[in-house]
Scaffold this motif. Structure first.
Motif, PDB file in Angstrom:
ATOM      1  N   GLN A  35      38.306  49.742  28.835  1.00 58.50           N
ATOM      2  CA  GLN A  35      38.161  50.381  30.130  1.00 58.50           C
ATOM      3  C   GLN A  35      37.466  49.407  31.077  1.00 58.50           C
ATOM      4  N   LEU A  36      37.367  49.816  32.308  1.00 66.14           N
ATOM      5  CA  LEU A  36      36.690  48.975  33.287  1.00 66.14           C
ATOM      6  C   LEU A  36      35.235  48.762  32.893  1.00 66.14           C
ATOM      7  N   ASP A  37      34.736  47.583  33.180  1.00 68.05           N
ATOM      8  CA  ASP A  37      33.367  47.204  32.828  1.00 68.05           C
ATOM      9  C   ASP A  37      32.375  48.036  33.642  1.00 68.05           C
ATOM     10  N   PHE A  48      28.661  49.095  38.266  1.00 64.18           N
ATOM     11  CA  PHE A  48      27.301  49.383  38.729  1.00 64.18           C
ATOM     12  C   PHE A  48      26.799  48.275  39.651  1.00 64.18           C
ATOM     13  N   TYR A  49      27.060  47.036  39.255  1.00 62.12           N
ATOM     14  CA  TYR A  49      26.633  45.885  40.062  1.00 62.12           C
ATOM     15  C   TYR A  49      27.244  45.944  41.459  1.00 62.12           C
ATOM     16  N   GLY A  80      26.662  47.984  47.717  1.00 58.18           N
ATOM     17  CA  GLY A  80      27.257  48.757  48.797  1.00 58.18           C
ATOM     18  C   GLY A  80      28.741  49.002  48.720  1.00 58.18           C
ATOM     19  N   ILE A  81      29.378  48.633  47.608  1.00 56.65           N
ATOM     20  CA  ILE A  81      30.813  48.871  47.474  1.00 56.65           C
ATOM     21  C   ILE A  81      31.026  50.239  46.847  1.00 56.65           C
ATOM     22  N   PRO A  82      31.749  51.143  47.506  1.00 57.98           N
ATOM     23  CA  PRO A  82      31.999  52.468  46.940  1.00 57.98           C
ATOM     24  C   PRO A  82      32.684  52.378  45.585  1.00 57.98           C
ATOM     25  N   LEU A  83      32.451  53.381  44.739  1.00 57.89           N
ATOM     26  CA  LEU A  83      32.980  53.359  43.379  1.00 57.89           C
ATOM     27  C   LEU A  83      34.495  53.206  43.362  1.00 57.89           C
ATOM     28  N   LYS A  84      35.205  53.953  44.207  1.00 55.68           N
ATOM     29  CA  LYS A  84      36.666  53.877  44.215  1.00 55.68           C
ATOM     30  C   LYS A  84      37.136  52.470  44.566  1.00 55.68           C
ATOM     31  N   GLU A  85      36.504  51.880  45.569  1.00 57.47           N
ATOM     32  CA  GLU A  85      36.891  50.538  45.985  1.00 57.47           C
ATOM     33  C   GLU A  85      36.546  49.511  44.897  1.00 57.47           C
ATOM     34  N   ALA A  86      35.409  49.709  44.228  1.00 56.08           N
ATOM     35  CA  ALA A  86      35.010  48.801  43.154  1.00 56.08           C
ATOM     36  C   ALA A  86      36.025  48.835  42.008  1.00 56.08           C
ATOM     37  N   ARG A  87      36.489  50.050  41.666  1.00 59.70           N
ATOM     38  CA  ARG A  87      37.500  50.168  40.612  1.00 59.70           C
ATOM     39  C   ARG A  87      38.787  49.435  41.009  1.00 59.70           C
ATOM     40  N   LEU A  88      39.201  49.604  42.252  1.00 56.38           N
ATOM     41  CA  LEU A  88      40.416  48.947  42.724  1.00 56.38           C
ATOM     42  C   LEU A  88      40.297  47.428  42.661  1.00 56.38           C
ATOM     43  N   LEU A  89      39.146  46.927  43.066  1.00 57.73           N
ATOM     44  CA  LEU A  89      38.944  45.478  43.060  1.00 57.73           C
ATOM     45  C   LEU A  89      38.988  44.908  41.646  1.00 57.73           C
ATOM     46  N   LEU A  90      38.392  45.606  40.705  1.00 61.78           N
ATOM     47  CA  LEU A  90      38.393  45.130  39.318  1.00 61.78           C
ATOM     48  C   LEU A  90      39.801  45.167  38.715  1.00 61.78           C
ATOM     49  N   MET A  91      40.546  46.239  39.001  1.00 62.66           N
ATOM     50  CA  MET A  91      41.908  46.334  38.470  1.00 62.66           C
ATOM     51  C   MET A  91      42.808  45.271  39.098  1.00 62.66           C
ATOM     52  N   PHE A  92      42.636  45.035  40.388  1.00 60.69           N
ATOM     53  CA  PHE A  92      43.433  44.032  41.079  1.00 60.69           C
ATOM     54  C   PHE A  92      43.164  42.638  40.512  1.00 60.69           C
TER      55      PHE A  92
END
Length: 447
Positions: A381-383, A388-389, A394-406
């Motif tokens: 799964q996503l780290d 958390f980092y 200041g990166i919203p959770l949804k955006e953080a998930r998208l960035l990691l998957m991308f």
């Protein structure tokens, strides 16, 4: 009644019609393919290569087939107007399983290069087609290959003669178009002779919201010191089922890149068989799948190192959301005497929910002692620490998930050797993760 029986009856009744609306080179192997299909039937999950996909159930419904080769009322140049900046291609279309007769003036090819209807090319160049058609796709070993060979009436030929370097890539768009549940059976024959270079981009789209089932068999012959890139992009919808089989034979010193990306689909099974027949041949085999809802993507690969000094690199990545299912089974065979082989196989997978399922089975079978081979697979799964980092900054959770998957899938896209296509796919993948369908300006397919 088993799913096979309706097709056995159909072929028996309409064999003459199938042959009449095709060409002799395509008709020659039909009888043997039919006998093989009667013996083998559709693959079942009891077979190791198909343990993750139950093939027969997808063929059980009563699909329409265009055995009379009737024209569908669509001009693809009017409905497909996607604009990829800086990517100039020679553009062609297949509507269902018929090569489209509308050829755009921009589809200019170097002297000696052939690209067009396999049925028509078989009539114009029968000796060429007979020398290659069906030589890699062995109907005696696989029921799906036999099925396609029984029913395919047209397809596409790409022939690049010795020494010809094609600067402009060729783009082939497969369009599914029907008012009722429909089946298509396509063939693609690619011949790249000695010292030639070419790139082919194949895109799959569906215009209508009906159930589609497509089978496609692709045979690729790459000569000595030739360079060939094949990119396949699937963007259909949840009511499509696709069985895609790719067979590649490489001669000495050849270099091949195979890159398959699934962005939208229903159920997809991709089978890839690569034979390294000449020394110093190199293949780079990449794949990526993004799936959600109840979508399924199954990739099965086999790379055969028959001779010494060859190289294979394999990379597949999946991102699965909701109740999506992914499967990867990859086998590398190093035959006796194939010394100095270099082979690397990697499969990495992300499951965004607990309901998503991923099955992975990397395999190495080695009969030589002076080789460098490795394989590995991970499912996770996503780290959480990375998420958390990023949120702490200041990166919203949804955006953080998208960035990691991308970032996770970017490695597969970066293998592409066409900069304009690479840039386009980065944008398409970002839109896919954001849940935005790719709506190209002026394209009726995407509306």
């Amino acid at each position: 009644m088993k799913a096979e029986q309706q097709y056995i009856d159909l072929f028996t009744q309409y064999e003459a019609l199938l042959c009449r609306n095709s060409a002799e080179a395509m008709n020659a192997p039909r009888a043997k393919a039919f006998a093989d299909f009667e013996r083998l039937g559709f693959p079942t999950r009891k077979e190791e290569d198909y343990k993750y996909t139950e093939v027969g159930k997808y063929f059980a419904p009563d699909f329409g087939l265009n055995l009379n080769r009737l024209e569908f009322p669509v001009n693809p140049y009017e409905v497909f107007k996607c604009d990829v900046p800086n990517m100039s291609t020679s553009l062609y279309f297949v509507v269902n399983d018929t090569f489209d007769k509308h050829v755009h003036p921009s589809a200019q090819l170097p002297k000696g290069v052939l690209f067009g209807s396999l049925k028509e090319m078989a009539r114009l160049y029968p000796d060429l087609i007979k020398s290659y058609y069906g030589k890699l796709a062995d109907t005696s070993q696989d029921g799906l290959t036999a099925f396609n060979t029984m029913f395919a009436q047209d397809g596409v030929l790409m022939y690049v003669p010795s020494g010809v370097v094609m600067e402009r890539p060729v783009q082939l768009v497969n369009i599914l178009r029907a008012d009722v549940d429909f089946m298509v059976n396509r063939r693609l024959l690619v011949i790249v002779e000695k010292d030639a270079q070419a790139k082919l981009l194949v895109c799959d789209h569906a215009m209508d919201n009906v159930n589609f089932l497509s089978t496609q068999v692709t045979e690729v012959f790459v000569g000595e010191n030739a360079v060939f890139d094949l990119y396949e992009l699937e963007e259909t919808h949840n009511s499509t089922v696709r069985f895609n089989q790719l067979f590649v034979d490489q001669q000495a010193g050849s270099n091949v890149l195979l890159n398959g990306i699934t962005l939208h689909n229903g159920t997809t099974r991709n089978t890839t068989r690569v034979t390294l027949s000449g020394e110093r041949a190199e293949v780079n085999l990449c794949g990526m799948a993004i799936a959600d809802k109840n979508e399924q993507v199954d990739n099965n690969t086999f790379i055969d190192h028959k001779v010494p000094g060859c190289t294979s690199n394999e990379l597949f990545k999946y991102v699965l959301d909701d109740q999506a299912t992914g499967a990867f089974a990859g086998k590398v065979l190093v035959r006796p005497g194939a010394q100095h082989t270099s082979s690397q196989q990697t499969n990495r997978n992300l499951c965004a929910t607990r309901e998503a399922r991923m099955y992975t089975q990397p395999q190495l079978e080695i009969y030589a002692d002076d080789v460098k081979c490795s394989h590995g697979a991970t499912v996770g799964q996503l780290d959480e620490n990375a998420l958390f980092y990023m949120q702490q900054r200041g990166i919203p959770l949804k955006e953080a998930r998208l960035l990691l998957m991308f970032a996770f899938v970017g490695e597969v896209i970066d293998c592409i050797r066409m900069e304009a296509l690479k840039d386009r796919l980065h944008r398409l993948v970002e839109k896919r993760f954001r849940g935005e369908l790719n709506k190209c300006q002026g394209c009726a397919i995407c509306k």
